[in-house]
Design a protein around this motif. Structure first.
Motif, short mmCIF file in Angstrom:
data_model
loop_
_atom_site.label_atom_id
_atom_site.label_comp_id
_atom_site.label_asym_id
_atom_site.label_seq_id
_atom_site.Cartn_x
_atom_site.Cartn_y
_atom_site.Cartn_z
N THR A 13 0.82 -1.21 0.00
CA THR A 13 0.00 0.00 0.00
C THR A 13 0.86 1.26 0.00
O THR A 13 0.49 2.26 -0.62
N LEU A 14 2.00 1.23 0.67
CA LEU A 14 2.89 2.39 0.62
C LEU A 14 3.49 2.57 -0.77
O LEU A 14 3.66 3.70 -1.24
N ALA A 15 3.78 1.46 -1.45
CA ALA A 15 4.28 1.56 -2.83
C ALA A 15 3.21 2.14 -3.75
O ALA A 15 3.50 2.98 -4.60
N ILE A 16 1.98 1.71 -3.57
CA ILE A 16 0.87 2.26 -4.35
C ILE A 16 0.74 3.76 -4.06
O ILE A 16 0.53 4.56 -4.98
N THR A 40 -5.55 11.15 -6.23
CA THR A 40 -5.51 11.56 -4.83
C THR A 40 -6.41 10.67 -3.98
O THR A 40 -6.02 10.27 -2.87
N ILE A 41 -7.58 10.35 -4.47
CA ILE A 41 -8.50 9.46 -3.73
C ILE A 41 -7.87 8.08 -3.55
O ILE A 41 -7.93 7.50 -2.46
N ILE A 42 -7.26 7.55 -4.60
CA ILE A 42 -6.62 6.24 -4.50
C ILE A 42 -5.48 6.28 -3.49
O ILE A 42 -5.31 5.36 -2.68
N SER A 47 -3.44 4.92 1.96
CA SER A 47 -2.92 5.32 3.27
C SER A 47 -3.79 4.80 4.40
O SER A 47 -3.27 4.34 5.43
N VAL A 48 -5.10 4.86 4.21
CA VAL A 48 -6.01 4.35 5.24
C VAL A 48 -5.83 2.85 5.42
O VAL A 48 -5.78 2.35 6.56
N VAL A 49 -5.71 2.11 4.33
CA VAL A 49 -5.50 0.65 4.42
C VAL A 49 -4.19 0.35 5.13
O VAL A 49 -4.13 -0.55 5.99
N ALA A 50 -3.13 1.09 4.82
CA ALA A 50 -1.84 0.87 5.47
C ALA A 50 -1.94 1.16 6.97
O ALA A 50 -1.40 0.40 7.79
N PHE A 51 -2.65 2.22 7.35
CA PHE A 51 -2.78 2.56 8.76
C PHE A 51 -3.59 1.52 9.53
O PHE A 51 -3.21 1.11 10.63
#
Length: 63
Positions: A13-16, A40-42, A47-51
């Motif tokens: 997710t950070l790479a994305i 920006t939405i993606i 970021s939310v998924v990573a958190f």
């Protein structure tokens, strides 16, 4: 095993997120403003998924 999967999800997710940031900047400079919003939405969702994954990993690691 679940902890390793969490780390894999975090790194993916950070790479994305990094790729979406690059594409957002390119779209903005190329005056393609409809792509800026989408990228920006993606990136925000990534970021939310990573958190959330980090919170789950922390729960499993320290329980």
């Amino acid at each position: 095993m679940a902890k390793k999967i969490c780390w894999a999800i975090i790194f993916i997710t950070l790479a994305i997120n990094v790729v979406m940031l690059q594409w957002t900047i390119e779209a903005y400079l190329g005056l393609e403003f409809e792509l800026v919003f989408r990228n920006t939405i993606i990136a925000l969702l990534s970021s939310v998924v990573a958190f959330i994954t980090f919170l789950l990993w922390r729960k499993w690691e320290y329980s």
